[in-house]
Motif scaffolding. Structure first.
Motif, PDB file in Angstrom:
ATOM      1  N   ALA A   1       4.850  -3.732  -9.729  1.00 35.53           N
ATOM      2  CA  ALA A   1       6.086  -3.330  -9.887  1.00 35.53           C
ATOM      3  C   ALA A   1       6.219  -2.008  -9.537  1.00 35.53           C
ATOM      4  O   ALA A   1       7.106  -1.722  -9.244  1.00 35.53           O
ATOM      5  CB  ALA A   1       6.447  -3.736 -11.554  1.00 35.53           C
ATOM      6  N   ALA A   2       5.108  -0.963  -9.532  1.00 31.79           N
ATOM      7  CA  ALA A   2       5.290   0.332  -9.339  1.00 31.79           C
ATOM      8  C   ALA A   2       5.194   0.452  -7.748  1.00 31.79           C
ATOM      9  O   ALA A   2       5.195   1.664  -7.392  1.00 31.79           O
ATOM     10  CB  ALA A   2       4.178   1.048 -10.005  1.00 31.79           C
ATOM     11  N   GLY A   3       4.920  -0.490  -6.923  1.00 34.45           N
ATOM     12  CA  GLY A   3       4.869  -0.268  -5.572  1.00 34.45           C
ATOM     13  C   GLY A   3       3.553   0.004  -5.144  1.00 34.45           C
ATOM     14  O   GLY A   3       3.301   0.232  -3.870  1.00 34.45           O
ATOM     15  N   ASN A   4       2.304  -0.106  -6.030  1.00 33.06           N
ATOM     16  CA  ASN A   4       1.148  -0.290  -5.476  1.00 33.06           C
ATOM     17  C   ASN A   4       0.830  -1.354  -4.713  1.00 33.06           C
ATOM     18  O   ASN A   4       1.241  -2.436  -5.109  1.00 33.06           O
ATOM     19  CB  ASN A   4       0.067  -0.102  -6.558  1.00 33.06           C
ATOM     20  CG  ASN A   4       0.223   1.321  -7.198  1.00 33.06           C
ATOM     21  OD1 ASN A   4       0.366   2.429  -6.536  1.00 33.06           O
ATOM     22  ND2 ASN A   4       0.782   1.216  -8.492  1.00 33.06           N
ATOM     23  N   LEU A   5      -0.170  -1.109  -3.657  1.00 33.97           N
ATOM     24  CA  LEU A   5      -0.699  -2.484  -2.794  1.00 33.97           C
ATOM     25  C   LEU A   5      -1.969  -2.795  -3.055  1.00 33.97           C
ATOM     26  O   LEU A   5      -2.865  -1.680  -3.458  1.00 33.97           O
ATOM     27  CB  LEU A   5      -0.207  -2.183  -1.464  1.00 33.97           C
ATOM     28  CG  LEU A   5       0.869  -1.633  -0.709  1.00 33.97           C
ATOM     29  CD1 LEU A   5       1.045  -1.526   0.627  1.00 33.97           C
ATOM     30  CD2 LEU A   5       2.027  -2.903  -1.366  1.00 33.97           C
TER      31      LEU A   5
ATOM     32  N   VAL B   1      -1.457 -10.344  -8.039  1.00 35.10           N
ATOM     33  CA  VAL B   1      -1.414  -9.164  -9.148  1.00 35.10           C
ATOM     34  C   VAL B   1      -0.636  -9.415 -10.402  1.00 35.10           C
ATOM     35  O   VAL B   1       0.560 -10.132 -10.232  1.00 35.10           O
ATOM     36  CB  VAL B   1      -1.116  -7.464  -8.767  1.00 35.10           C
ATOM     37  CG1 VAL B   1       0.403  -7.585  -8.232  1.00 35.10           C
ATOM     38  CG2 VAL B   1      -1.264  -6.563 -10.032  1.00 35.10           C
ATOM     39  N   ASP B   2      -0.762  -9.426 -11.454  1.00 35.28           N
ATOM     40  CA  ASP B   2       0.131  -9.826 -12.891  1.00 35.28           C
ATOM     41  C   ASP B   2       0.671  -8.806 -13.455  1.00 35.28           C
ATOM     42  O   ASP B   2       0.514  -7.455 -12.855  1.00 35.28           O
ATOM     43  CB  ASP B   2      -0.666 -10.662 -13.664  1.00 35.28           C
ATOM     44  CG  ASP B   2      -1.847  -9.803 -14.685  1.00 35.28           C
ATOM     45  OD1 ASP B   2      -1.737  -8.655 -14.777  1.00 35.28           O
ATOM     46  OD2 ASP B   2      -2.658 -10.719 -15.211  1.00 35.28           O
ATOM     47  N   GLY B   3       1.566  -8.711 -14.225  1.00 33.92           N
ATOM     48  CA  GLY B   3       2.279  -7.838 -14.851  1.00 33.92           C
ATOM     49  C   GLY B   3       1.629  -6.918 -15.856  1.00 33.92           C
ATOM     50  O   GLY B   3       2.071  -5.958 -16.075  1.00 33.92           O
ATOM     51  N   SER B   4       0.275  -7.188 -16.143  1.00 35.93           N
ATOM     52  CA  SER B   4      -0.562  -6.136 -16.723  1.00 35.93           C
ATOM     53  C   SER B   4      -1.383  -5.641 -15.784  1.00 35.93           C
ATOM     54  O   SER B   4      -2.371  -4.717 -16.123  1.00 35.93           O
ATOM     55  CB  SER B   4      -1.399  -6.881 -17.763  1.00 35.93           C
ATOM     56  OG  SER B   4      -0.706  -7.705 -18.625  1.00 35.93           O
ATOM     57  N   GLY B   5      -1.474  -5.719 -14.469  1.00 34.85           N
ATOM     58  CA  GLY B   5      -2.159  -4.944 -13.795  1.00 34.85           C
ATOM     59  C   GLY B   5      -3.429  -5.670 -13.288  1.00 34.85           C
ATOM     60  O   GLY B   5      -4.133  -5.170 -12.588  1.00 34.85           O
ATOM     61  N   ASN B   6      -3.641  -6.927 -13.718  1.00 37.73           N
ATOM     62  CA  ASN B   6      -4.859  -7.695 -13.529  1.00 37.73           C
ATOM     63  C   ASN B   6      -4.661  -8.095 -12.053  1.00 37.73           C
ATOM     64  O   ASN B   6      -3.762  -8.704 -11.725  1.00 37.73           O
ATOM     65  CB  ASN B   6      -5.284  -8.534 -14.497  1.00 37.73           C
ATOM     66  CG  ASN B   6      -5.310  -8.062 -15.876  1.00 37.73           C
ATOM     67  OD1 ASN B   6      -6.377  -7.403 -15.971  1.00 37.73           O
ATOM     68  ND2 ASN B   6      -4.664  -8.401 -16.627  1.00 37.73           N
ATOM     69  N   LEU B   7      -5.913  -8.191 -11.448  1.00 39.92           N
ATOM     70  CA  LEU B   7      -5.871  -8.775  -9.916  1.00 39.92           C
ATOM     71  C   LEU B   7      -6.638  -9.983  -9.902  1.00 39.92           C
ATOM     72  O   LEU B   7      -7.821 -10.052 -10.693  1.00 39.92           O
ATOM     73  CB  LEU B   7      -6.633  -7.817  -9.032  1.00 39.92           C
ATOM     74  CG  LEU B   7      -5.978  -6.292  -9.006  1.00 39.92           C
ATOM     75  CD1 LEU B   7      -6.813  -5.506  -7.863  1.00 39.92           C
ATOM     76  CD2 LEU B   7      -4.543  -6.316  -8.631  1.00 39.92           C
TER      77      LEU B   7
END
Length: 189
Positions: free
Chosen positions: A104-108, A163-169
């Motif tokens: 959501a922050a635009g990180n790939l 990637v999920d909403g908590s930042g887990n890959l």
């Protein structure tokens, strides 16, 4: 069904669905032969931008809608220059970027297979894109299957990524035939 990615949807027999196909961009060197490395991986952000892990060109690209046209921009990597260097924009090097996901922050987040077997982050910083290795150790062509923190983790041809909403890959570690979770722990992964 798991096929070199995280999931594949299927249609039940006997059901019919029509689709319209439109080519919006072609990337030079994109794989078309079934005997070559699969690619590219693709993800879309909330603004409708497409992000491509361009395997054959060892680059990460963005395809942006512009009216009725699409603009292709290389964000990181340098076509034809395989390697494992973290860095900014074209100074970063990839071996075989396959899967890509956007948060959501635009990180790939990119699975970099081939000679690297690593999980990489491509983060927007102003007008630049900074590439860092989160997990795995580049130069481990034969890979491995070790759980661990940062460069102590080992992968063998990581392919799909989500990637999920908590930042887990979540990584489809294809040669190991397992799904791996890579999660942030402070400044570590």
């Amino acid at each position: 069904m798991l096929i070199c990615g995280l999931f594949v949807a299927s249609v039940a027999p006997g059901q019919s669905q029509s689709y319209t196909w439109t080519t919006i961009a072609t990337l030079p060197g994109t794989t078309t032969s079934p005997n070559q490395v699969p690619g590219p991986g693709i993800a879309v952000d909330s603004a409708g931008n497409l992000y491509v892990a361009d395997t054959d060109n060892t680059t990460i690209r963005r395809i942006t809608p512009c009216g009725a046209n699409w603009v292709v921009t290389t964000l990181a990597g340098l076509a034809g220059s395989a390697g494992s260097a973290d860095g900014t924009n074209s100074r970063a090097r990839f071996s075989a970027p396959c899967g890509i996901a956007v948060d959501a922050a635009g990180n790939l987040y990119v699975t970099d297979s081939g000679n690297n077997n690593t999980i990489r982050k491509v983060a927007p910083v102003g007008t630049n894109w900074v590439v860092t290795t989160l997990a795995g150790l580049a130069g481990q062509f034969m890979g491995g299957k070790a759980d661990g923190t940062n460069s102590n983790a080992r992968f063998s041809w990581p392919f799909g990524i989500a990637v999920d909403g908590s930042g887990n890959l979540y990584v489809a570690d294809s040669e190991n035939q397992i799904i791996r979770r890579v999660m942030p722990a402070g400044t570590n992964w």
